[in-house]
Motif scaffolding. Structure first.
Motif: not given
Length: 75
Positions: A1-21
């Motif tokens: 579910m967490n990846f789905q939430l992230g993907e929905l946000i990315i697709r709706a905002t032209s965003g991207q995945w990143g990494y918090d080191a």
């Protein structure tokens, strides 16, 4: 579910995945630079209940014009 939430946000905002080191966790960055940790939000929702609304989290990320009202607890 967490990846789905992230993907929905990315697709709706032209965003991207990143990494918090620092937290060693995947993050979502919206097109306007807002950072989000969907994995953490989903975990809080499952562990702590409905006060951690995934709908409000999504709205905050996707609708910048409504962020002040959403942050203040508005619908």
């Amino acid at each position: 579910m967490n990846f789905q939430l992230g993907e929905l946000i990315i697709r709706a905002t032209s965003g991207q995945w990143g990494y918090d080191a620092g937290l060693r966790e995947a993050v979502v960055e919206t097109g306007d630079g807002v950072m989000g940790w969907p994995h953490t939000k989903v975990a809080k929702r499952l562990e702590q209940g409905p006060e951690h609304s995934l709908y409000q989290y999504y709205r905050y990320a996707v609708h910048p014009e409504q962020r002040d009202a959403i942050a203040a607890g508005g619908n």
